[in-house]
Design a protein around this motif. Sequence first.
Motif, PDB file in Angstrom:
ATOM      1  N   TYR A 188      46.578  47.922  38.096  1.00 48.91           N
ATOM      2  CA  TYR A 188      47.913  47.403  38.425  1.00 48.91           C
ATOM      3  C   TYR A 188      48.919  48.125  37.557  1.00 48.91           C
ATOM      4  N   GLN A 189      49.853  48.829  38.213  1.00 50.82           N
ATOM      5  CA  GLN A 189      50.833  49.620  37.474  1.00 50.82           C
ATOM      6  C   GLN A 189      51.943  48.729  36.927  1.00 50.82           C
ATOM      7  N   HIS A 190      52.521  49.192  35.831  1.00 56.79           N
ATOM      8  CA  HIS A 190      53.633  48.467  35.223  1.00 56.79           C
ATOM      9  C   HIS A 190      54.399  49.479  34.382  1.00 56.79           C
ATOM     10  N   PRO A 191      55.748  49.390  34.352  1.00 54.53           N
ATOM     11  CA  PRO A 191      56.512  50.347  33.537  1.00 54.53           C
ATOM     12  C   PRO A 191      56.056  50.358  32.076  1.00 54.53           C
ATOM     13  N   GLU A 192      55.651  49.214  31.571  1.00 54.31           N
ATOM     14  CA  GLU A 192      55.140  49.184  30.198  1.00 54.31           C
ATOM     15  C   GLU A 192      53.625  49.345  30.225  1.00 54.31           C
ATOM     16  N   PRO A 193      53.130  50.390  29.586  1.00 49.27           N
ATOM     17  CA  PRO A 193      51.678  50.646  29.639  1.00 49.27           C
ATOM     18  C   PRO A 193      50.850  49.450  29.177  1.00 49.27           C
ATOM     19  N   ALA A 194      51.354  48.679  28.229  1.00 52.61           N
ATOM     20  CA  ALA A 194      50.574  47.551  27.707  1.00 52.61           C
ATOM     21  C   ALA A 194      50.401  46.452  28.748  1.00 52.61           C
ATOM     22  N   GLN A 195      51.264  46.463  29.767  1.00 52.76           N
ATOM     23  CA  GLN A 195      51.205  45.410  30.782  1.00 52.76           C
ATOM     24  C   GLN A 195      50.313  45.801  31.959  1.00 52.76           C
ATOM     25  N   ARG A 196      49.813  47.044  31.932  1.00 54.92           N
ATOM     26  CA  ARG A 196      48.942  47.464  33.042  1.00 54.92           C
ATOM     27  C   ARG A 196      47.621  46.729  32.949  1.00 54.92           C
ATOM     28  N   VAL A 197      47.025  46.561  34.115  1.00 56.01           N
ATOM     29  CA  VAL A 197      45.765  45.818  34.177  1.00 56.01           C
ATOM     30  C   VAL A 197      44.731  46.679  34.882  1.00 56.01           C
ATOM     31  N   ARG A 198      43.539  46.739  34.302  1.00 52.05           N
ATOM     32  CA  ARG A 198      42.474  47.529  34.932  1.00 52.05           C
ATOM     33  C   ARG A 198      41.309  46.606  35.266  1.00 52.05           C
ATOM     34  N   THR A 199      40.824  46.693  36.501  1.00 51.53           N
ATOM     35  CA  THR A 199      39.678  45.888  36.914  1.00 51.53           C
ATOM     36  C   THR A 199      38.870  46.729  37.915  1.00 51.53           C
ATOM     37  N   ALA A 200      37.931  46.106  38.605  1.00 52.00           N
ATOM     38  CA  ALA A 200      37.097  46.890  39.520  1.00 52.00           C
ATOM     39  C   ALA A 200      36.634  46.053  40.704  1.00 52.00           C
ATOM     40  N   ASN A 201      36.577  46.703  41.852  1.00 52.50           N
ATOM     41  CA  ASN A 201      35.936  46.137  43.047  1.00 52.50           C
ATOM     42  C   ASN A 201      36.532  44.815  43.533  1.00 52.50           C
ATOM     43  N   GLU A 202      37.716  44.498  43.048  1.00 51.82           N
ATOM     44  CA  GLU A 202      38.326  43.233  43.447  1.00 51.82           C
ATOM     45  C   GLU A 202      39.833  43.364  43.265  1.00 51.82           C
ATOM     46  N   LEU A 203      40.571  43.040  44.308  1.00 54.27           N
ATOM     47  CA  LEU A 203      42.031  43.087  44.206  1.00 54.27           C
ATOM     48  C   LEU A 203      42.583  41.681  44.378  1.00 54.27           C
ATOM     49  N   HIS A 204      43.462  41.298  43.488  1.00 50.83           N
ATOM     50  CA  HIS A 204      44.220  40.073  43.695  1.00 50.83           C
ATOM     51  C   HIS A 204      45.610  40.484  44.161  1.00 50.83           C
ATOM     52  N   LEU A 205      46.110  39.847  45.217  1.00 40.91           N
ATOM     53  CA  LEU A 205      47.439  40.176  45.720  1.00 40.91           C
ATOM     54  C   LEU A 205      48.258  38.904  45.880  1.00 40.91           C
ATOM     55  N   PRO A 206      49.563  38.982  45.573  1.00 38.14           N
ATOM     56  CA  PRO A 206      50.412  37.820  45.799  1.00 38.14           C
ATOM     57  C   PRO A 206      50.794  37.731  47.277  1.00 38.14           C
ATOM     58  N   VAL A 207      50.654  36.550  47.850  1.00 38.24           N
ATOM     59  CA  VAL A 207      50.980  36.355  49.264  1.00 38.24           C
ATOM     60  C   VAL A 207      52.488  36.562  49.468  1.00 38.24           C
ATOM     61  N   GLY A 208      52.833  37.233  50.555  1.00 34.01           N
ATOM     62  CA  GLY A 208      54.236  37.398  50.918  1.00 34.01           C
ATOM     63  C   GLY A 208      54.939  38.545  50.223  1.00 34.01           C
ATOM     64  N   ARG A 209      54.247  39.255  49.342  1.00 36.45           N
ATOM     65  CA  ARG A 209      54.893  40.366  48.645  1.00 36.45           C
ATOM     66  C   ARG A 209      54.284  41.691  49.112  1.00 36.45           C
ATOM     67  N   THR A 210      55.156  42.665  49.364  1.00 36.20           N
ATOM     68  CA  THR A 210      54.666  43.972  49.787  1.00 36.20           C
ATOM     69  C   THR A 210      53.985  44.673  48.621  1.00 36.20           C
ATOM     70  N   VAL A 211      52.838  45.239  48.901  1.00 32.75           N
ATOM     71  CA  VAL A 211      52.058  45.923  47.880  1.00 32.75           C
ATOM     72  C   VAL A 211      51.845  47.361  48.329  1.00 32.75           C
ATOM     73  N   SER A 212      52.014  48.262  47.397  1.00 32.90           N
ATOM     74  CA  SER A 212      51.757  49.664  47.699  1.00 32.90           C
ATOM     75  C   SER A 212      50.436  50.040  47.040  1.00 32.90           C
ATOM     76  N   ILE A 213      49.440  50.351  47.862  1.00 33.21           N
ATOM     77  CA  ILE A 213      48.129  50.740  47.336  1.00 33.21           C
ATOM     78  C   ILE A 213      48.113  52.263  47.230  1.00 33.21           C
ATOM     79  N   LYS A 214      48.066  52.757  46.003  1.00 31.25           N
ATOM     80  CA  LYS A 214      47.972  54.203  45.802  1.00 31.25           C
ATOM     81  C   LYS A 214      46.498  54.566  45.770  1.00 31.25           C
TER      82      LYS A 214
END
Length: 312
Positions: A112-138
């Motif tokens: 999960y990208q974030h302007p502040e590197p400390a706020q980025r989140v790294r995980t695997a094989n599972e995506l959590h998405l907020p309902v109703g919000r557009t998400v750009s999957i790179k």
Amino acid sequence: MRQSMLEAAGIQAGRIEGLWWVMFAVTTAVTAVVLGVLAWALWRGLRRDRPATSHDRRLLHYVGAASVATVAILFGLLITTILTSRALASQREQGALVVEVTAHQWWWNVEYQHPEPAQRVRTANELHLPVGRTVSIKLLANDVIHSFWVPALHGKLDAIPGHEATLWLRADRPGVYRGQCAEYCGAQHAHMAFLVIAEPPDQFERWIQAQRTTAQPPQDDREQRGLYLVQRTACVMCHTIRGTAAGGRVGPDLTHIASRQTILAGTAPRTPGNLHRLIEDPHRFKPGTRMPALGLAPEDRDAIVAYLERLK
Ligand code: CUA
């Protein structure tokens, strides 16, 4: 868990489903007409008593009309497809949540990208998405070509090394949707699944805040031994557990592995038994995986599993 593009849970998948139904209706009607005419012709042919010539001329008109109808139908479907593609391409948004998904042998890295590197989140094989919000999957790829496909949310998109592709999607209905690699990629093609968990925005916010924290510390001697073993064996070469000495980036980030539902790209549910089996012999569990068997004693494997299960 069903995995169907006919149960669209988002705006993009809805468009694709709509196109599918249009094509289904048109092709069904064409098939019905063709079969009807065929039956009629057979019936007529059996009891034909008139001379063939006038009949043939009339037949020529029918064939001409059918050709015009074919072209018109194909053209109509082409226009509908173009309109759907354009509608999909317009579903982009400034300030969308950016999630970077990288294809690996044999797993999906999720960041999960974030302007502040400390706020980025790294995980695997599972995506959590907020309902109703557009998400750009790179979509990126490391050492393999996978095709990223969540039928309930969007169409397929290939992840190709050296090439960045973007998929815009929006989940409109909370739920857990299964995704699957949709292109043959080798030994683990059938086991390249992942989960997309669409949840209300406040729940998503809680999840991502929890993912930002460092790993839970061990709570008893066994878990302590588990952490010790992870840090003293080859585990650290490939896996990251933030807050510990494990900082490898070759394999999935394990900082919050116990918050995930499956292991090995959707191959098996994350249970202590499966984790134990995975550490004992990764290749029996997932042929082709780059994870080596470490030859640990059963009680050592148990200690590692106890520690991993702590990592909520
Ligand atoms: Cu990756 Cu099939």
